[in-house]
Design an enzyme around this catalytic site. Structure first.
Site, PDB file in Angstrom:
ATOM      1  N   ARG A 141       0.842  -1.198   0.000  1.00  0.00           N
ATOM      2  CA  ARG A 141       0.000   0.000   0.000  1.00  0.00           C
ATOM      3  C   ARG A 141       0.880   1.252   0.000  1.00  0.00           C
ATOM      4  O   ARG A 141       1.952   1.267   0.594  1.00  0.00           O
ATOM      5  CB  ARG A 141      -0.849  -0.031   1.279  1.00  0.00           C
ATOM      6  N   THR A 175      -5.000 -17.559  19.670  1.00  0.00           N
ATOM      7  CA  THR A 175      -4.088 -17.388  18.530  1.00  0.00           C
ATOM      8  C   THR A 175      -4.756 -17.908  17.262  1.00  0.00           C
ATOM      9  O   THR A 175      -5.570 -18.800  17.315  1.00  0.00           O
ATOM     10  CB  THR A 175      -2.801 -18.217  18.780  1.00  0.00           C
ATOM     11  N   THR A 199      -4.148  -0.729  -6.961  1.00  0.00           N
ATOM     12  CA  THR A 199      -4.955   0.400  -7.407  1.00  0.00           C
ATOM     13  C   THR A 199      -4.148   1.683  -7.446  1.00  0.00           C
ATOM     14  O   THR A 199      -3.073   1.780  -6.834  1.00  0.00           O
ATOM     15  CB  THR A 199      -6.148   0.588  -6.429  1.00  0.00           C
ATOM     16  N   ASN A 229      -6.323   4.242  -6.911  1.00  0.00           N
ATOM     17  CA  ASN A 229      -7.544   4.815  -6.335  1.00  0.00           C
ATOM     18  C   ASN A 229      -8.559   5.093  -7.433  1.00  0.00           C
ATOM     19  O   ASN A 229      -9.211   4.180  -7.894  1.00  0.00           O
ATOM     20  CB  ASN A 229      -7.265   6.031  -5.459  1.00  0.00           C
ATOM     21  N   ASP A 258      -7.862   8.568   0.530  1.00  0.00           N
ATOM     22  CA  ASP A 258      -8.395   7.471   1.357  1.00  0.00           C
ATOM     23  C   ASP A 258      -8.171   7.715   2.849  1.00  0.00           C
ATOM     24  O   ASP A 258      -8.738   7.013   3.687  1.00  0.00           O
ATOM     25  CB  ASP A 258      -7.751   6.135   0.962  1.00  0.00           C
ATOM     26  N   SER A 287      -7.610   1.229   3.584  1.00  0.00           N
ATOM     27  CA  SER A 287      -8.131   0.702   2.317  1.00  0.00           C
ATOM     28  C   SER A 287      -9.351  -0.175   2.578  1.00  0.00           C
ATOM     29  O   SER A 287      -9.590  -0.620   3.709  1.00  0.00           O
ATOM     30  CB  SER A 287      -7.035  -0.134   1.651  1.00  0.00           C
ATOM     31  N   SER A 288     -10.109  -0.421   1.509  1.00  0.00           N
ATOM     32  CA  SER A 288     -11.177  -1.425   1.577  1.00  0.00           C
ATOM     33  C   SER A 288     -10.823  -2.652   0.755  1.00  0.00           C
ATOM     34  O   SER A 288     -11.627  -3.586   0.650  1.00  0.00           O
ATOM     35  CB  SER A 288     -12.490  -0.833   1.034  1.00  0.00           C
ATOM     36  N   GLY A 323     -13.927   0.588  -4.384  1.00  0.00           N
ATOM     37  CA  GLY A 323     -13.944   1.431  -3.177  1.00  0.00           C
ATOM     38  C   GLY A 323     -14.623   0.712  -2.029  1.00  0.00           C
ATOM     39  O   GLY A 323     -14.354  -0.458  -1.768  1.00  0.00           O
TER      40      GLY A 323
HETATM   41  O1  DON Z   1      -7.988   1.272  -1.198  1.00  0.00           O
HETATM   42  C1  DON Z   1      -9.170   1.528  -1.402  1.00  0.00           C
HETATM   43  O2  DON Z   1     -10.066   1.124  -0.701  1.00  0.00           O
HETATM   44  C2  DON Z   1      -9.528   2.376  -2.615  1.00  0.00           C
HETATM   45  N1  DON Z   1      -8.446   3.247  -2.925  1.00  0.00           N
HETATM   46  C3  DON Z   1      -9.888   1.473  -3.753  1.00  0.00           C
HETATM   47  C4  DON Z   1     -10.291   2.223  -4.993  1.00  0.00           C
HETATM   48  C5  DON Z   1     -11.095   1.418  -5.914  1.00  0.00           C
HETATM   49  O3  DON Z   1     -11.408   0.288  -5.709  1.00  0.00           O
HETATM   50  C6  DON Z   1     -11.542   2.115  -7.134  1.00  0.00           C
HETATM   51  N2  DON Z   1     -12.186   1.184  -7.996  1.00  0.00           N
HETATM   52  N3  DON Z   1     -13.247   1.208  -8.428  1.00  0.00           N
END
Ligand code: DON
Length: 578
Positions: free
Chosen positions: A113, A390, A408, A410, A432, A461-462, A483
């Site tokens: 990330r 655990t 991604t 984003n 984010d 992030s998701s 997202g």
């Molecule tokens: O990390 C995340 O959750 C977002 N930046 C993901 C962005 C994303 O999935 C865009 N796609 N449609």
């Protein structure tokens, strides 16, 4: 230490793949790997690739055909996507890769990330009056997090792969240098975001023809700068991106336009091998991404809540099932807003969040026939359910690797900013973070202290790359963009398979729903029956029909046979096996 076990095993897997015929007759090789191959010599267990672009699927499949392992193929696919699908495939962004080895009976995660630059501050996206300036957090050089993709992919290959970085990059370099034929999706994508991409001259020069006209389906799209950048990475290794000419070009781009990323930020970037979150749903082991993603925690939390209902009997996409899912989703997203962030900076009450007891207590707050308005729901108290148990790993004697990778920049095309001279797009991942407590980001997600901006912190992030195992064997490999919808999309594919017995293509294609607590709306895709929607209204849900959600490229392995399912929501997707 734990992670040190895997590379040697992967090496043996690679050897076993290439030497299979030779070794098959040697009884001294009575180990798991060779036995596995002997047991299933013709059952299609050789490889399956599902990506959102057919050229990337093809590059990765070629790697498998040449005896490479799933990690080799994944890294090759990722670099190929960076060329063929610049809207999301990238070297200027970041992501997460889950790797499962049945031999080692381990699932691990590579966290690559992006990070906030060291000069980032909590107030960096606030106007003088204290309001959030989302133009800056989304569409400026300050929106850019320190990219992790190149380092993450190189780490995956070094630790768990069998081919060189040069080999993994070769198809991508060829695609960038020789060009590829523009698809309708590629062409229409560039038209849709034209305004953003034409803001920056360097970006405009890459994505529009000299004279400014569009690339149309059938045209050849060549990326000479990107080809040269990938070639430098191939020649000099990942450090080229972080310390070489590419790093210099990126930092020049930043300093010309008020961006914060410095040479030190790039030099100091390092991906991390993490333990995924692990839960259990109706007897299946669910592994998904740990912080700095919220994905795994909430997929498992929602499954825990729903496990107490006879979902299978209630039926796929029936009003009652959707109602219960929406209520569980609301509670999970409320917790996300308070507790989730980068665990290198804050303590996430993970054990509580994913405990069965907490799931049960949240289930107790759900009315099975009426919606609880989101304003009556607040983050719960998962820490009361923390325990010292655990995570359990079972040991089985079997064959198979799986990789689930989500990465991604984003937004589609990220910040819309090409690094001049280097030919790749930069992410806008800084959005984010929670720019201000209670103010939503681009996905309507709110957050607070846990996800505030801090120097060198990873933004929440998701992304939920997920591997489901059935009695120790890889069963379902899945993940999606979208997202906030990533979490609920992933959840639904798992439920469609486990609860509803759908085949993987139906599970991927079926209409989806989504609730994220705030805004208080139940978002539905086309295809739900009007009767169901009416019933949901009757229970008090605010229904919103919006565009499709996610693109969940999935593989299911059932009785040793691999089934690949590309998401029809993306016209260029392709599942291909051998
Ligand atoms: O990390 C995340 O959750 C977002 N930046 C993901 C962005 C994303 O999935 C865009 N796609 N449609």
């Amino acid at each position: 230490m734990r992670w040190k076990i895997l590379p040697s095993l992967y090496l043996r897997i690679a050897l076993s793949a290439s030497c299979m015929l030779l070794l098959a007759s040697q009884t001294t090789y009575g180990d798991a790997i060779i036995e596995g191959e002997r047991m299933h010599p013709k059952q299609g267990r050789n490889g399956m690739v599902v990506t959102s672009h057919f050229l990337a699927t093809q590059s990765a499949l070629d790697v498998l055909k040449n005896g490479g392992n799933a990690i080799d193929a994944a890294v090759t696919a990722a670099f190929s996507l960076a060329v063929t699908q610049p809207r999301s495939g990238n070297i200027g962004g970041g992501g997460f890769m889950l790797i499962s080895s049945e031999q080692a009976n381990q699932v691990l995660a590579i966290d690559y990330r992006e990070k906030a630059p060291s000069q980032a501050t909590e107030e960096m996206f606030l106007n003088k009056d204290g309001s959030v300036n989302s133009d800056i957090s989304r569409f400026s050089h300050r929106a850019v997090g320190v990219p992790g993709t190149v380092a993450g992919l190189a780490l995956a290959l070094k630790e768990f792969g069998t081919i060189s970085l040069q080999q993994a990059l070769a198809p991508a370099i060829k695609l960038a240098h020789d060009g590829f034929v523009v698809t309708p999706r590629f062409s229409s994508g560039l038209k849709t975001v034209e305004k953003r991409l034409r803001t920056w001259k360097a970006t405009e020069e890459i994505f529009y023809k000299p004279g400014g006209t569009y690339y149309e389906p059938g045209d050849l799209f060549v990326q000479k700068d990107l080809a040269a950048t990938l070639q430098r990475i191939s020649d000099n290794g990942a450090k080229e991106f972080y310390q070489g000419k590419t790093a210099q070009l990126l930092v020049e781009e930043m300093s010309k336009h008020g961006g914060l990323i410095t040479l030190d930020d790039l030099k100091n970037y390092a991906p991390v091998i993490r333990e995924p979150v692990h839960g259990n749903y109706r007897g299946y082991d669910i592994y998904s991404m740990s912080p700095p993603s919220s994905g795994g925690a909430h997929v498992i939390q929602i499954l825990n809540i729903l496990e107490g209902y006879p979902i299978s009997d209630l039926g796929h996409n029936s009003a009652t099932t959707i109602h219960l899912m929406a209520e569980a989703m609301k509670r999970a997203f409320a917790d996300r807003s308070r507790y989730l962030g980068d665990e290198d900076f804050i303590k996430v009450p993970m054990a509580g969040l994913i405990s069965k007891a907490y799931g049960e207590s949240l289930r107790g707050t759900i009315d099975s026939s009426a919606a609880n308005p989101s304003k009556t729901i607040a983050p719960g108290k998962p820490m009361e359910f923390e325990s010292s148990e655990t995570t359990h790993f079972s040991i089985v004697d079997n064959y198979g690797n799986a990789v689930s990778n989500t990465y991604t920049i984003n937004f589609s095309y990220g910040a819309g900013i090409i690094v001049q001279g280097a030919g790749f797009l930069l992410n806008n991942e800084m959005d984010d973070f929670s720019s201000k407590p209670g103010v939503a980001n681009a996905y309507g997600l709110i957050g607070g202290k846990a996800n505030r901006i801090e120097p060198n912190k990873r933004m929440l992030s998701s992304m939920s790359p997920t591997i489901v195992k059935d009695h120790g064997r890889n069963f379902l490999v899945t993940g999606s963009p979208g997202g906030s919808r990533i979490i609920t999309t992933t959840l639904q594919v798992i439920m469609n398979v486990i609860d509803h017995g759908l085949n993987i293509q139906s599970a991927v294609s079926a209409p989806r729903i989504h609730h994220q607590w705030l805004p208080d709306e139940l978002r539905v895709e086309e295809g739900l029956s009007p009767d169901t929607i009416k019933l949901l209204y009757g229970m008090g849900h605010e229904i919103k029909r919006k565009s499709s959600m996610g693109a969940i490229q999935s593989i299911m392995i059932d009785d040793q046979v691999m089934y690949g399912a590309a998401d029809p929501r993306r016209s260029t997707s392709l599942a291909a096996g051998m």
